[in-house]
Write a protein that holds these residues in place. Structure first.
Motif, mmCIF file in Angstrom:
data_model
loop_
_atom_site.group_PDB
_atom_site.id
_atom_site.type_symbol
_atom_site.label_atom_id
_atom_site.label_comp_id
_atom_site.label_asym_id
_atom_site.label_seq_id
_atom_site.Cartn_x
_atom_site.Cartn_y
_atom_site.Cartn_z
ATOM 1 N N THR A 49 0.631 -1.274 -0.108
ATOM 2 C CA THR A 49 -0.236 0.018 0.042
ATOM 3 C C THR A 49 0.887 1.383 0.075
ATOM 4 O O THR A 49 0.389 2.388 0.398
ATOM 5 C CB THR A 49 -1.100 0.014 1.077
ATOM 6 N N GLN A 50 2.154 1.296 -0.347
ATOM 7 C CA GLN A 50 2.901 2.322 -0.610
ATOM 8 C C GLN A 50 2.618 3.244 -1.585
ATOM 9 O O GLN A 50 2.519 4.332 -1.794
ATOM 10 C CB GLN A 50 4.610 2.001 -0.557
ATOM 11 N N ILE A 51 2.070 2.530 -2.813
ATOM 12 C CA ILE A 51 1.471 3.287 -3.824
ATOM 13 C C ILE A 51 0.663 2.307 -4.432
ATOM 14 O O ILE A 51 0.267 1.312 -4.423
ATOM 15 C CB ILE A 51 2.793 3.521 -4.908
ATOM 16 N N ALA A 52 -0.219 3.293 -5.239
ATOM 17 C CA ALA A 52 -1.480 2.489 -5.864
ATOM 18 C C ALA A 52 -1.235 2.321 -7.223
ATOM 19 O O ALA A 52 -0.488 3.162 -7.953
ATOM 20 C CB ALA A 52 -2.774 3.743 -5.807
ATOM 21 N N ASP A 67 -8.718 -0.384 -1.253
ATOM 22 C CA ASP A 67 -10.127 -0.061 -0.362
ATOM 23 C C ASP A 67 -9.724 -0.421 1.220
ATOM 24 O O ASP A 67 -10.443 0.147 1.974
ATOM 25 C CB ASP A 67 -11.249 -0.925 -0.857
ATOM 26 N N GLN A 68 -8.778 -1.058 1.422
ATOM 27 C CA GLN A 68 -8.590 -1.461 2.894
ATOM 28 C C GLN A 68 -7.153 -1.495 3.260
ATOM 29 O O GLN A 68 -6.652 -2.485 3.847
ATOM 30 C CB GLN A 68 -9.060 -2.969 3.225
ATOM 31 N N PRO A 69 -6.551 -0.351 3.082
ATOM 32 C CA PRO A 69 -5.028 -0.344 3.362
ATOM 33 C C PRO A 69 -4.785 -0.680 4.776
ATOM 34 O O PRO A 69 -3.680 -1.082 4.930
ATOM 35 C CB PRO A 69 -4.514 1.106 2.863
ATOM 36 N N ILE A 70 -5.530 -0.143 5.930
ATOM 37 C CA ILE A 70 -5.201 -0.344 7.057
ATOM 38 C C ILE A 70 -5.236 -1.585 7.491
ATOM 39 O O ILE A 70 -4.320 -2.318 8.258
ATOM 40 C CB ILE A 70 -6.253 0.502 8.034
ATOM 41 N N HIS A 75 -1.818 -6.911 8.502
ATOM 42 C CA HIS A 75 -1.346 -8.051 8.179
ATOM 43 C C HIS A 75 -0.034 -8.445 7.532
ATOM 44 O O HIS A 75 0.415 -9.264 7.211
ATOM 45 C CB HIS A 75 -2.739 -9.037 7.400
ATOM 46 N N THR A 76 0.460 -7.313 7.205
ATOM 47 C CA THR A 76 1.741 -7.375 6.310
ATOM 48 C C THR A 76 3.026 -6.788 7.065
ATOM 49 O O THR A 76 3.090 -5.917 7.763
ATOM 50 C CB THR A 76 1.611 -6.543 5.096
#
Ligand code: ADP
Ligand code: MG
Length: 316
Positions: A49-52, A67-70, A75-76
């Motif tokens: 999720t650093q870049i789209a 949609d669910q980056p948090i 989990h990563t």
């Protein structure tokens, strides 16, 4: 679980990643192999999720990276290519800071810290300033921060680059141990690295997947170009013509000019797994050729990798 579907990333006119899809299951270590600039870090930056992406989707443990980056971040665990460490912090202080930032508290925080400190072998370094650590220890602290919240998915960007051989083995062993209950993706531009660490290998070049398979499958694919080499004494053009008549033979090449003893070397490519040795010996006997030597020449995975990346690289 990690899933990428048709990921595409363009930076202006640079096509960094083009239509990349794959899945990695729990317990699997996927090796992402490719030369510098192939798009490995870009894929990892999208997954974490650093870049789209320009287009396409990806999910981690079922959570969508856009949609669910948090949830994805929860989990990563991510070890970037250049670990953003705070140079003026002590190791212990830094890890505590990161653990709090990831929502850990109290006894759980202590337990997780104790665990990563032991696992990553940094106990003796806790009071050291990060600025004073060697490259190997910095990498271990980077791994510790990626692991502190016990993520189910690990994304490791060139985790062994710049390390010495002993440190490399240490990281490899740790990654293998962690794979028991995690899903792991590791990038590297070094073939031996990916062979040593991964169950499954994806080779990418210029943003595209050019091979995807188990290590064994890719090695078999590389072995398809295996040749039976034979040094024969006899009339070279007659030999060449006769060898081409052998069953299951795809291609025969005369490699060198005839040497002073009248011996010439031929490379015989036959169908995969087909041993042509007996037919060859019989033919030599019937024609009165002398066999000076014979050996099998298998291309390494390295040669296969070079060949694959060359075949897919666009002329500039
Ligand atoms: P790798 O990690 O395999 O070496 P990268 O994902 O870092 O490859 O880079 C893939 C391509 O995208 C390269 O051509 C690189 O120059 C380009 N690239 C990467 N990041 C950016 C960026 N922020 N802006 C423009 N181009 C970039
Ligand atoms: Mg990179």
């Amino acid at each position: 679980m990690i899933e990428a579907k048709s990921l595409t990333m363009h930076y202006g006119t640079t096509r960094a990643v083009e239509d990349v899809s794959f899945r990695v299951e729990r317990g699997e270590i996927l090796g992402l192999l490719g030369p510098n600039g192939a798009g490995k870090s870009t894929i990892m930056n999208i997954l974490t999720t650093q870049i789209a992406p320009t287009s396409g989707t990806a999910s981690i443990e079922g959570f969508d990276v856009i949609d669910q980056p948090i949830e994805v971040r929860k989990h990563t665990g991510y070890l970037p290519e250049n670990v953003p460490l705070y140079m003026d912090m002590e190791v212990g202080e830094y890890l505590h800071f990161v653990a709090e930032g990831r929502g850990l508290q109290g006894s759980e925080l202590r337990e997780r810290l104790d665990w990563v400190i032991v696992k990553c072998g940094i106990k003796a370094m806790l009071r050291r300033l990060i600025a004073q650590l060697s490259k190997g220890y910095r990498q271990r602290v980077g791994l510790a921060q990626a692991l502190v919240h016990d993520p189910k998915v690990l994304v490791l960007d060139e985790p062994t680059s710049g390390l010495d051989p002993l440190q490399i083995i240490g990281i490899r062993d740790l990654v293998k141990e962690l794979s028991a209950d995690k899903t792991i993706i590791v990038s590297t531009h070094i073939l031996q690295e990916v062979e040593a660490i991964s169950d499954r290998i994806i080779i990418i070049n210029e943003g595209r997947i050019i091979a995807d398979g188990s290590r064994v499958e890719l090695q078999q694919r590389a072995a398809q170009g295996a040749s039976r080499m034979v040094a024969l004494k006899g009339d070279p053009s007659a030999i060449l013509g006769n060898l081409r008549e052998l069953p299951r033979v795809r291609k025969v090449t005369q490699l060198e000019a005839v040497d002073p003893d009248g011996v010439c070397i031929f490379a015989i490519e036959s169908e995969v797994g087909q041993e042509i040795w007996l037919d060859l010996a019989q033919m030599a006997l019937q024609n009165g050729w002398l066999i000076k030597d014979s050996w099998e020449q298998k291309p390494s995975l390295e040669e296969a990798f070079i060949q694959l990346t060359r075949a897919t690289t666009q002329p500039q």
